[in-house]
Each structure stands twice: as structure tokens, then as C-alpha cells.
Design a protein around this motif. Structure first.
Motif, PDB file in Angstrom:
ATOM      1  N   VAL A 138     -10.262  12.353  -3.219  1.00  0.00           N
ATOM      2  CA  VAL A 138      -8.875  11.668  -3.089  1.00  0.00           C
ATOM      3  C   VAL A 138      -7.920  12.829  -2.047  1.00  0.00           C
ATOM      4  O   VAL A 138      -7.521  11.335  -1.487  1.00  0.00           O
TER       5      VAL A 138
ATOM      6  N   GLN B 107      -9.648   4.370   1.389  1.00  0.00           N
ATOM      7  CA  GLN B 107      -8.344   4.314   0.222  1.00  0.00           C
ATOM      8  C   GLN B 107      -8.577   4.052  -1.478  1.00  0.00           C
ATOM      9  O   GLN B 107      -8.561   4.596  -2.569  1.00  0.00           O
ATOM     10  N   GLY B 108      -8.692   3.280  -1.648  1.00  0.00           N
ATOM     11  CA  GLY B 108      -8.850   2.009  -2.202  1.00  0.00           C
ATOM     12  C   GLY B 108     -10.426   2.618  -3.573  1.00  0.00           C
ATOM     13  O   GLY B 108     -11.274   2.451  -4.738  1.00  0.00           O
TER      14      GLY B 108
ATOM     15  N   SER C 126       0.365  -1.052  -0.156  1.00  0.00           N
ATOM     16  CA  SER C 126       0.145   0.038  -0.113  1.00  0.00           C
ATOM     17  C   SER C 126       0.685   0.799   0.222  1.00  0.00           C
ATOM     18  O   SER C 126       0.714   2.167  -0.509  1.00  0.00           O
TER      19      SER C 126
ATOM     20  N   ASP D  73      -3.222   1.410  -8.079  1.00  0.00           N
ATOM     21  CA  ASP D  73      -3.199   2.378  -6.957  1.00  0.00           C
ATOM     22  C   ASP D  73      -4.297   1.776  -6.004  1.00  0.00           C
ATOM     23  O   ASP D  73      -3.739   1.029  -4.768  1.00  0.00           O
ATOM     24  N   MET D  74      -5.631   1.725  -6.576  1.00  0.00           N
ATOM     25  CA  MET D  74      -6.680   0.644  -5.539  1.00  0.00           C
ATOM     26  C   MET D  74      -5.878  -0.026  -5.447  1.00  0.00           C
ATOM     27  O   MET D  74      -6.136  -0.682  -4.608  1.00  0.00           O
TER      28      MET D  74
ATOM     29  N   ASN E 168       1.083   7.515  -6.276  1.00  0.00           N
ATOM     30  CA  ASN E 168       0.019   8.430  -6.390  1.00  0.00           C
ATOM     31  C   ASN E 168       0.432   9.586  -5.868  1.00  0.00           C
ATOM     32  O   ASN E 168      -0.016  10.919  -6.689  1.00  0.00           O
TER      33      ASN E 168
ATOM     34  N   PHE F  43      -4.050   4.645 -11.627  1.00  0.00           N
ATOM     35  CA  PHE F  43      -4.653   4.754 -10.638  1.00  0.00           C
ATOM     36  C   PHE F  43      -5.420   2.843 -10.291  1.00  0.00           C
ATOM     37  O   PHE F  43      -5.730   3.453  -8.949  1.00  0.00           O
TER      38      PHE F  43
ATOM     39  N   MET G 126     -10.455   6.090  -5.292  1.00  0.00           N
ATOM     40  CA  MET G 126      -9.589   6.143  -6.234  1.00  0.00           C
ATOM     41  C   MET G 126     -10.080   5.513  -7.230  1.00  0.00           C
ATOM     42  O   MET G 126     -10.883   5.983  -8.478  1.00  0.00           O
ATOM     43  N   LEU G 127     -11.666   4.498  -6.618  1.00  0.00           N
ATOM     44  CA  LEU G 127     -12.082   4.300  -8.036  1.00  0.00           C
ATOM     45  C   LEU G 127     -12.897   4.746  -8.335  1.00  0.00           C
ATOM     46  O   LEU G 127     -13.660   5.272  -9.355  1.00  0.00           O
TER      47      LEU G 127
END
Length: 466
Positions: free
Chosen positions: A124, A102-103, A39, A190-191, A46, A187, A106-107
Motif C-alpha cells: 500500500v 490505488q483502489g 480521491s 478509501d477504495m 488514509n 479502507f 486498498m482491496l
């Protein structure tokens, strides 16, 4: 004969069971650190990708500054409330939902239509800033419950090593990922990193937070004094989180000054982060990213090397590096960052970056280990307030440093900023030395009156506890 052998057998079984439990807890913690490192890679990825995306979307450098300011402000607020959250919820639930949040955000950014991109980017920045602080404080404050008090230096060093490796990988790959596969794919990666960490947390039994009530009471007793016990009770109620946060810093002499030094150090860090691109451009205007990337890679090598030494030291001696290590490490680190902008040859600058990374790793472990000596019910408040000071120092520093760099050289700006950290570090070292002298004087008086010699069994991380 049988009665004589019985206790020995029980003692052997107890030692075997303890060794087995220790091995299991350490193996679980390694899995947790692996998820945290994944993570962290997403976080550093990001940091680059989002800043570039904000600039491309808005076309204004001011928007990047606003994005970072909102992110830091969210971390500031989260630091104030996380102590109260840990008094009500388990550390596992906070770490889990921090990654889920956080996930999820990002979505939202990936699916947001063009007309809502600005709002999605602000969401975000808020969620990433707040959830990053929540996860960090929950993890650090719960390490003694996860691995045991005697293994906290090892655990801190391992988690910092994972984060340093993730930082190098994230910064190094961000440009490649964005240029090759685009922002949406970056992204998505990242997610996925936040989802991976959330799954890791969900699968592991993690102690700490509300679930550490028993350990907390033990910690308050072992930390000495009814005052700490009363502070722990106040923290347990969770009603007045702001006073309790400051009571946590008053629970041990010098703790408040230590956290203040951490905030000043964060102010200094803002100066070299802002000055590095400018200094790098002056060295090679055609390709300024080369020096910045090389500097941080060498810095990370020094940091990781220091963690290996610290882990071996803790394993061999059973001691942590202590408050003095934090003070001396801050002085060396700040001096090294100042020297990095002095125009030395590249080979010398590489050695300076290595020293800065090693000293930074030392201060991180020493600082975290020292705050972990607080009772469990105060620990979350102390780490939360520390995160608030760090975000405040870095945020204010970025504003002042950006303005100063328009008029002064990088060396001058970094020298003033890190010079302030050196001054406070010297004051802190004098404070610790004074406490240690008082301890030795008290022990000599105690020995003279009661005939009790100094056993010399204090942990190095507790030298300023008085």
C-alpha cells in the motif's frame, strides 16, 4: 456591402464557437476536479487511518516512520520516471491507472489475512506513494491542453481549492470514521474514492501527455528559441529521461532555482508537520488533537480564500500571479509558520494560520502556473523532477526534524527550517528582479535601435523566462 459584412459574420461565428468550446472545456475540467477532490479525500483519510492501523498492527512507532519513508521514496522514484511515461502514454491513461492501482491495493489490504498484513501494508505504501505522484504530475502538466494557456491560473486555483476542501474533510472525518465503523470500513471508503475518480477520468476526454504532440510543438515555438525546440525533441524521444528532466529546468532562466526553492519549502513543511502535535500537547496535554485540527481548518480557510481571489484576478486581468508571487508568497508563508509557534494568544495564532494558508495557496498557483509555461514535451519532466525534489525535501526533513525535536523547542526547529526557505526565496526574488532589469534594458536598447516600444503584453508568469 456583402463582402464587407462577410468577415464580420465569420468573426462573430468564430468568437461564438471559441466561447462555446471554452465553456465545454471548463465544464469538463470542473467534473475532473470533482473526481480529484473525491480521491484526495480518500488520500487524506488514509493518511490518518493507515498510520493508526500500522501502529495498532505492529505496536511500534518506528513502523509508522518506515511506512511514511517507503511512501515518500516511492513518490521520489515516480517523479523521476513520470516525464518519460508522459512522453509515451496519454495523461488520461496515466491518471486512470494511477487511481485503479490505488483502489486495487486498498482491496488487497482489506482481503489480506493476518499473516500477510505487513506485506500488504508495504505494498500500500509503495503504490499510494507512486500513484499519487503520477496522477498529480499528469494532471498539472496537462492543464494547459485541457483548458487553454490563458485559463491555466483559474484551473490551477480550482484544483487546489478542491484538494484543500478534501484535506479538511479527510482529516476531520478520519477519527470519526475509524472510531465509528472501524478500519475495514474506512479502507472501503478509501477504495471507493479512487474508483469514483477513475470513473470520472474514464468518462472525460482529457488532453495531454503523448496526445499533446501538436500542442507541444506549438508550445516549443512560442516559448522562443531553437534551444527549447531541441530540448522538446529530446524529451519526445523519451530515451534519456534524466538529462531531459534537467534540460527542462534549464529551458528558462531561474526555473531550476524555483524548483530548488520548492524542495527547500518542502523541507520547511516537514518541520511544522512534525512540530504541531508536540506544540499542541504543550498547550493542552489532555486533548492535543483540538489545536492541530483547528489550526489546519483555519489554514485551509485561508488557502481557499486565496484561491477565490486568484480566480477572480485571473478572470478579470487574464494574467497569472507570476514568479514574483511565488517568491513573496514563500517568504510570507514561512514567516507565518514560524510565528505560529511563537506562543501568541490563540486568536492571534488563528490569524497567523489564516495568513499561512493564503500564502500557501498563492505559492501553489504561482509555482504550478509558471512550470506550465514550458513546452508540453518538457513540462512533464519538469513537474516530475519537481515532485522528486519535494519528496526528497520532505523525507529528509522528517528525519532531521524528528531528531532535532528531541533536543530543541518546536519554535527553534521550525525557525531554522523555514528560515532556510526564506533565505532561498530572497535569492530567488533577487534573481527574478535581475532578469526583469535585463529585460527592461534590452527593450530600451531595442527601442532606441529599432524604434519598437515595449508593448507590455508579457504574462506575469513568464517574467523570469528572459
Amino acid at each position: 456591402m456583402g463582402s464587407a459584412d462577410g468577415p464580420k459574420a465569420d468573426e462573430t461565428d468564430g468568437d461564438t464557437r471559441k466561447a462555446r468550446d471554452t465553456a465545454v472545456s471548463e465544464r469538463r475540467f470542473r467534473f475532473l476536479v470533482a473526481g480529484y477532490a473525491v480521491s484526495s479525500y480518500g488520500t487524506f483519510l488514509n493518511m490518518v487511518a493507515l498510520n493508526l492501523f500500522v501502529y495498532e498492527t505492529t505496536g511500534r512507532a518506528l513502523a509508522m516512520g518506515l511506512f511514511m519513508a517507503v511512501r515518500l521514496a516511492s513518490g521520489f522514484v515516480a517523479g523521476l520516471v513520470v516525464g518519460g511515461l508522459l512522453a509515451r502514454f496519454s495523461a488520461k491513461s496515466i491518471m486512470l491507472w494511477a487511481n485503479v492501482g490505488q483502489g486495487a491495493v486498498m482491496l488487497v489490504l482489506i482481503l489480506a489475512p493476518d499473516g500477510m498484513l505487513t506485506g500488504a501494508l508495504m505494498a500500500v505504501s509503495v503504490v499510494i506513494g507512486a500513484c499519487g505522484t503520477l496522477f498529480m504530475v499528469a494532471l498539472r502538466s496537462s492543464i494547459p491542453e485541457m483548458v487553454g494557456e490563458d485559463r491555466r491560473a483559474w484551473a490551477n486555483s480550482l484544483s487546489i481549492t478542491g484538494r484543500s476542501l478534501a484535506m479538511v474533510a479527510g482529516f476531520a472525518s478520519a477519527g470519526v470514521v475509524v472510531s465509528l465503523v472501524g478500519y475495514t470500513a474506512a479502507f472501503l471508503v478509501d477504495m471507493a474514492t479512487f474508483v469514483a475518480c477513475a470513473v470520472t477520468v474514464a468518462l472525460l476526454p482529457i488532453a495531454g501527455g503523448k496526445g499533446a504532440g501538436g500542442s507541444a510543438s506549438e508550445g516549443s515555438e512560442s516559448s522562443g528559441g531553437s534551444g527549447a525546440g531541441k530540448d522538446a525533441s529530446a524529451a519526445k524521444s523519451g530515451r534519456r529521461w534524466r538529462p531531459v528532466a534537467f534540460l527542462a529546468l534549464a529551458a528558462a532562466p531561474g526555473m531550476g532555482l524555483m524548483v530548488a526553492l520548492r524542495g527547500v519549502d518542502a523541507f520547511g513543511s516537514s518541520s511544522h508537520n512534525a512540530a504541531l502535535p508536540i506544540y499542541s500537547t504543550s498547550l493542552d496535554a489532555s486533548n492535543p488533537a483540538v489545536f492541530v485540527s483547528a489550526f489546519w481548518c483555519v489554514w485551509a480557510l485561508g488557502n481557499i480564500g486565496a484561491q477565490q481571489v486568484i480566480q477572480r484576478y485571473a478572470q478579470r486581468t487574464g494574467r497569472s500571479v507570476g514568479a514574483l508571487g511565488f517568491g513573496y508568497g514563500t517568504v510570507v508563508m514561512s514567516a507565518a509558520f514560524i510565528a505560529a509557534f511563537a506562543g501568541f494568544p490563540l486568536a492571534v495564532t488563528a490569524v497567523i494560520a489564516l495568513i499561512a494558508g493564503a500564502a500557501d495557496g498563492l505559492t501553489e498557483v504561482a509555482y504550478t502556473s509558471h512550470l506550465q509555461t514550458l513546452p508540453a514535451t518538457l513540462r512533464g519532466h519538469a513537474f516530475g523532477l519537481s515532485a522528486t525534489f519535494e519528496n526528497l525535501g520532505f523525507g529528509v526533513g522528517m528525519i532531521l526534524v524528528a531528531a532535532a525535536l528531541d533536543r530543541f523547542s518546536p519554535l527553534a526547529v521550525v525557525g531554522w527550517s523555514h528560515g532556510a526557505a526564506i533565505v532561498v526565496a530572497v535569492v530567488f526574488l533577487l534573481r527574478v528582479a535581475g532578469v526583469r532589469r535585463a529585460e527592461r534594458t534590452g527593450l530600451r536598447k531595442e527601442e532606441a535601435v529599432e524604434g519598437r516600444p515595449d508593448r507590455g503584453d508579457r504574462d506575469g508568469a513568464e517574467v523570469s523566462r528572459g
